[in-house]
Design a protein around this motif. Structure first.
Motif, short mmCIF file in Angstrom:
data_model
loop_
_atom_site.label_atom_id
_atom_site.label_comp_id
_atom_site.label_asym_id
_atom_site.label_seq_id
_atom_site.Cartn_x
_atom_site.Cartn_y
_atom_site.Cartn_z
N ARG A 214 -10.94 24.92 17.35
CA ARG A 214 -11.63 24.92 16.05
C ARG A 214 -11.85 26.31 15.48
N THR A 215 -11.85 27.34 16.35
CA THR A 215 -12.03 28.70 15.84
C THR A 215 -10.89 29.10 14.90
N MET A 216 -9.76 28.41 15.00
CA MET A 216 -8.62 28.71 14.12
C MET A 216 -8.90 28.33 12.67
N LEU A 217 -9.92 27.52 12.43
CA LEU A 217 -10.26 27.13 11.06
C LEU A 217 -10.99 28.24 10.30
N GLY A 218 -11.55 29.19 11.04
CA GLY A 218 -12.27 30.27 10.39
C GLY A 218 -13.51 29.78 9.66
N PRO A 219 -13.85 30.39 8.51
CA PRO A 219 -15.08 30.03 7.79
C PRO A 219 -15.11 28.59 7.30
N ARG A 220 -13.95 27.97 7.12
CA ARG A 220 -13.91 26.57 6.66
C ARG A 220 -14.65 25.65 7.62
N TYR A 221 -14.68 26.00 8.88
CA TYR A 221 -15.24 25.13 9.90
C TYR A 221 -16.71 24.81 9.63
N THR A 222 -17.49 25.81 9.21
CA THR A 222 -18.92 25.61 8.97
C THR A 222 -19.14 24.55 7.91
N GLY A 223 -18.41 24.62 6.81
CA GLY A 223 -18.54 23.63 5.75
C GLY A 223 -18.13 22.24 6.20
N ILE B 162 -20.08 16.21 8.53
CA ILE B 162 -19.87 15.15 9.51
C ILE B 162 -21.02 15.10 10.51
N VAL B 163 -21.08 14.01 11.25
CA VAL B 163 -22.12 13.87 12.27
C VAL B 163 -21.52 13.16 13.48
N GLY B 164 -21.85 13.66 14.66
CA GLY B 164 -21.38 13.04 15.90
C GLY B 164 -22.28 11.88 16.31
N PHE B 165 -21.72 10.98 17.11
CA PHE B 165 -22.52 9.86 17.61
C PHE B 165 -22.02 9.43 18.98
N ARG B 166 -22.94 8.76 19.70
CA ARG B 166 -22.60 8.06 20.94
C ARG B 166 -23.04 6.62 20.76
N ALA B 167 -22.21 5.71 21.18
CA ALA B 167 -22.52 4.30 21.07
C ALA B 167 -22.64 3.73 22.48
N GLN B 168 -23.82 3.25 22.82
CA GLN B 168 -24.04 2.64 24.14
C GLN B 168 -23.47 1.23 24.13
N VAL B 169 -22.54 0.98 25.03
CA VAL B 169 -21.85 -0.30 25.09
C VAL B 169 -22.78 -1.36 25.70
N THR B 170 -22.93 -2.47 24.99
CA THR B 170 -23.76 -3.57 25.49
C THR B 170 -22.92 -4.78 25.90
N ARG B 171 -21.70 -4.87 25.40
CA ARG B 171 -20.83 -6.00 25.76
C ARG B 171 -19.38 -5.62 25.50
N VAL B 172 -18.51 -6.02 26.41
CA VAL B 172 -17.07 -5.82 26.24
C VAL B 172 -16.38 -7.17 26.40
N ARG C 290 -24.91 17.35 18.78
CA ARG C 290 -23.73 17.22 19.65
C ARG C 290 -22.45 16.96 18.86
N THR C 291 -22.51 17.21 17.53
CA THR C 291 -21.33 16.97 16.70
C THR C 291 -20.16 17.84 17.14
N GLU C 292 -20.43 19.12 17.40
CA GLU C 292 -19.34 20.01 17.83
C GLU C 292 -18.75 19.55 19.16
N GLU C 293 -19.60 19.08 20.04
CA GLU C 293 -19.11 18.58 21.32
C GLU C 293 -18.19 17.38 21.11
N ALA C 294 -18.58 16.46 20.22
CA ALA C 294 -17.75 15.29 19.93
C ALA C 294 -16.40 15.71 19.36
N LEU C 295 -16.42 16.70 18.47
CA LEU C 295 -15.16 17.19 17.89
C LEU C 295 -14.29 17.86 18.95
N ASP C 296 -14.91 18.67 19.80
CA ASP C 296 -14.16 19.37 20.84
C ASP C 296 -13.54 18.39 21.83
N LEU C 297 -14.28 17.34 22.19
CA LEU C 297 -13.74 16.34 23.12
C LEU C 297 -12.52 15.65 22.53
#
Length: 198
Positions: free
Chosen positions: A135-144, A149-159, A115-122
């Motif tokens: 992101r398509t404007m980056l062309g071939p650079r985007y793949t590298g 990088i890696v996407g993540f979700r953090a489940q909130v346990t306390r605010v 879901r890394t691409e989804e995180a970047l797109d959001l």
């Protein structure tokens, strides 16, 4: 007095994160190398409570290794802040202070490579809204870049949070500060937390 500054609601949390998305993400188990500033987006339940934070980080970031082995994190959002002088309060015998808003969020981080691409797109959609950039404007650079990088979700346990925005001031002092303070963002948040007193 501290309790006065700790009164806030889900809308305050949502708006602070939306307006100030760059947060310190700190591994609960680790030293200074295991803390990074990262832009984050909030996810909310139907009642408006913060449930998750979405982001991405470099795989080479020491925080990635730390959270991969022990996923508990402390996330610190710093909202509006600023020095308030006696001149702005209109009182020579008034002590200067610093007004601020902050959130301290405990969360469990899950890395989601798929879901890394989804995180970047959001994030790009939120921050570049209306510019037409994609992101398509980056062309071939985007793949590298994507492999690094890696996407993540953090489940909130306390605010927890503190919104020290003049709630303890007398109405006439507060009105003077709001009228004289040069930071329009801080003033807007002070008005928000003192609507009935200004």
């Amino acid at each position: 007095m501290s309790e006065l500054f700790e009164r806030f609601d889900g809308g305050d949390v949502r708006d602070l994160i939306a307006e100030f998305p760059l947060a310190w993400v700190c591994a609960a188990a680790g030293g200074a190398d295991h803390a990074s500033l990262l832009p984050l987006l909030g996810e909310y339940d139907p009642e408006g409570r913060l449930t998750h934070l979405v982001g991405h980080m470099a795989r080479r970031n020491p925080l990635y290794a730390a959270l991969s082995s022990a996923p508990r994190a402390l996330v610190l959002f710093n909202g509006p802040d600023g020095y308030v002088s006696p001149a702005q309060a209109g009182l020579d015998n008034w002590a200067p202070t610093w007004n601020f808003a902050q959130l301290r969020i405990e969360a469990e981080v899950t890395f989601e490579p798929d879901r890394t691409e989804e995180a970047l797109d959001l994030l790009a959609a939120r921050m570049d809204d209306g510019t037409g950039w994609g992101r398509t404007m980056l062309g071939p650079r985007y793949t590298g870049m994507l492999e690094a990088i890696v996407g993540f979700r953090a489940q909130v346990t306390r605010v927890a949070g503190k919104f020290k925005l003049g709630q303890d001031e007398r109405p006439e002092t507060l009105r003077s500060i709001v009228a004289r303070h040069p930071d329009p963002v801080l003033v807007r948040w002070m008005r928000r937390f003192n609507e009935e007193r200004i």
